[in-house]
Design a protein around this motif. Structure first.
Motif, PDB file in Angstrom:
ATOM      1  N   ARG A  15       0.841  -1.189   0.000  1.00  0.00           N
ATOM      2  CA  ARG A  15       0.000   0.000   0.000  1.00  0.00           C
ATOM      3  C   ARG A  15       0.876   1.239   0.000  1.00  0.00           C
ATOM      4  NH1 ARG A  15      -0.589   1.533   5.597  1.00  0.00           N
ATOM      5  NH2 ARG A  15       0.040  -0.193   6.924  1.00  0.00           N
ATOM      6  N   LEU A  16       0.451   2.206  -0.795  1.00  0.00           N
ATOM      7  CA  LEU A  16       1.075   3.528  -0.810  1.00  0.00           C
ATOM      8  C   LEU A  16       0.227   4.448   0.053  1.00  0.00           C
ATOM      9  CD1 LEU A  16       1.992   4.207  -4.568  1.00  0.00           C
ATOM     10  CD2 LEU A  16       3.574   4.139  -2.630  1.00  0.00           C
ATOM     11  N   THR A  17       0.854   5.150   0.970  1.00  0.00           N
ATOM     12  CA  THR A  17       0.120   6.085   1.814  1.00  0.00           C
ATOM     13  C   THR A  17      -0.290   7.309   0.985  1.00  0.00           C
ATOM     14  OG1 THR A  17       2.184   7.099   2.559  1.00  0.00           O
ATOM     15  CG2 THR A  17       1.285   5.292   3.910  1.00  0.00           C
ATOM     16  N   PRO A  18      -1.272   8.080   1.445  1.00  0.00           N
ATOM     17  CA  PRO A  18      -1.732   9.241   0.684  1.00  0.00           C
ATOM     18  C   PRO A  18      -0.577  10.186   0.318  1.00  0.00           C
ATOM     19  CG  PRO A  18      -3.252   8.789   2.465  1.00  0.00           C
ATOM     20  CD  PRO A  18      -2.069   7.889   2.670  1.00  0.00           C
ATOM     21  N   GLY A  19      -0.537  10.582  -0.949  1.00  0.00           N
ATOM     22  CA  GLY A  19       0.495  11.481  -1.446  1.00  0.00           C
ATOM     23  C   GLY A  19       1.819  10.827  -1.782  1.00  0.00           C
ATOM     24  N   ALA A  20       1.969   9.542  -1.504  1.00  0.00           N
ATOM     25  CA  ALA A  20       3.240   8.845  -1.755  1.00  0.00           C
ATOM     26  C   ALA A  20       3.329   8.399  -3.208  1.00  0.00           C
ATOM     27  CB  ALA A  20       3.374   7.633  -0.836  1.00  0.00           C
ATOM     28  N   ASN A  21       4.548   8.156  -3.648  1.00  0.00           N
ATOM     29  CA  ASN A  21       4.751   7.588  -4.976  1.00  0.00           C
ATOM     30  C   ASN A  21       5.993   6.704  -5.000  1.00  0.00           C
ATOM     31  OD1 ASN A  21       6.370  10.240  -5.097  1.00  0.00           O
ATOM     32  ND2 ASN A  21       7.005   9.213  -6.970  1.00  0.00           N
ATOM     33  N   ILE A  22       5.998   5.802  -5.982  1.00  0.00           N
ATOM     34  CA  ILE A  22       7.166   4.970  -6.285  1.00  0.00           C
ATOM     35  C   ILE A  22       7.847   5.629  -7.462  1.00  0.00           C
ATOM     36  CG2 ILE A  22       7.939   2.720  -7.114  1.00  0.00           C
ATOM     37  CD1 ILE A  22       5.443   1.541  -5.685  1.00  0.00           C
ATOM     38  N   GLY A  23       9.141   5.900  -7.341  1.00  0.00           N
ATOM     39  CA  GLY A  23       9.875   6.637  -8.359  1.00  0.00           C
ATOM     40  C   GLY A  23       9.937   5.937  -9.706  1.00  0.00           C
ATOM     41  N   TYR A  24      10.198   6.717 -10.729  1.00  0.00           N
ATOM     42  CA  TYR A  24      10.287   6.232 -12.107  1.00  0.00           C
ATOM     43  C   TYR A  24      11.464   5.275 -12.216  1.00  0.00           C
ATOM     44  CZ  TYR A  24       9.775   6.544 -17.187  1.00  0.00           C
ATOM     45  OH  TYR A  24       9.551   6.264 -18.500  1.00  0.00           O
ATOM     46  N   HIS A  25      11.212   4.075 -12.734  1.00  0.00           N
ATOM     47  CA  HIS A  25      12.257   3.051 -12.856  1.00  0.00           C
ATOM     48  C   HIS A  25      11.969   2.146 -14.042  1.00  0.00           C
ATOM     49  CE1 HIS A  25       9.082   1.229 -10.418  1.00  0.00           C
ATOM     50  NE2 HIS A  25       9.498   0.046 -10.862  1.00  0.00           N
ATOM     51  N   SER A  26      13.000   1.462 -14.526  1.00  0.00           N
ATOM     52  CA  SER A  26      12.898   0.574 -15.693  1.00  0.00           C
ATOM     53  C   SER A  26      12.879  -0.880 -15.280  1.00  0.00           C
ATOM     54  CB  SER A  26      14.096   0.807 -16.626  1.00  0.00           C
ATOM     55  OG  SER A  26      14.079   2.110 -17.116  1.00  0.00           O
ATOM     56  N   HIS A  27      12.205  -1.682 -16.086  1.00  0.00           N
ATOM     57  CA  HIS A  27      12.194  -3.136 -15.907  1.00  0.00           C
ATOM     58  C   HIS A  27      13.020  -3.746 -17.037  1.00  0.00           C
ATOM     59  CE1 HIS A  27       9.395  -3.642 -12.546  1.00  0.00           C
ATOM     60  NE2 HIS A  27       8.959  -2.450 -12.937  1.00  0.00           N
ATOM     61  N   GLU A  28      14.313  -3.900 -16.789  1.00  0.00           N
ATOM     62  CA  GLU A  28      15.242  -4.362 -17.822  1.00  0.00           C
ATOM     63  C   GLU A  28      15.258  -5.887 -17.962  1.00  0.00           C
ATOM     64  OE1 GLU A  28      16.626  -2.321 -19.918  1.00  0.00           O
ATOM     65  OE2 GLU A  28      15.799  -0.604 -18.843  1.00  0.00           O
ATOM     66  N   MET A  29      15.127  -6.599 -16.859  1.00  0.00           N
ATOM     67  CA  MET A  29      15.216  -8.066 -16.884  1.00  0.00           C
ATOM     68  C   MET A  29      13.968  -8.738 -16.317  1.00  0.00           C
ATOM     69  SD  MET A  29      18.068  -8.531 -18.349  1.00  0.00           S
ATOM     70  CE  MET A  29      18.245 -10.290 -18.170  1.00  0.00           C
TER      71      MET A  29
END
Length: 110
Positions: A39-53
């Motif tokens: 769960r992400l708390t209000p206002g939170a985010n997971i940063g921009y990232h790549s799925h290479e493998m």
């Protein structure tokens, strides 16, 4: 095989993948998959990232938010599924006033 998340320790990640705020997660991990109830708390985010493998599939259980997927914005709510295939990138944002709860599977492709 049954995965009982009530028996997996809950962990708090601060600024996960360069994002902001708090991600709370319970993770099952083996050599081919990472299976998460999070769960992400209000206002939170997971940063921009790549799925290479690997690739990631996310099922939204409750709440609302959006993904930045490659160069597009995708709004999501409970019942929606977001898929980030290998070779693509994304970030995940909780836009609501409540926790954004989701189930995610990251599958390794190497």
């Amino acid at each position: 095989m049954k995965i009982d998340y009530s028996k997996i320790e809950e962990k708090k990640e601060i600024n996960f993948k360069g994002g902001n705020g708090v991600l709370v997660t319970r993770n099952f991990v083996d050599e081919k998959n990472k299976i998460m109830m999070s769960r992400l708390t209000p206002g939170a985010n997971i940063g921009y990232h790549s799925h290479e493998m690997n690739s990631e599939t996310i099922f939204i259980l409750s709440g609302e938010g959006h993904f930045v997927y490659d160069d597009a914005v995708e709004n999501v709510k409970a019942g929606d599924v977001h898929y980030c295939p290998m070779g693509h990138s994304h970030a995940f944002y909780n836009d609501g006033n409540d926790d954004l709860c989701y189930f995610a599977i990251v599958s390794e492709h190497h």
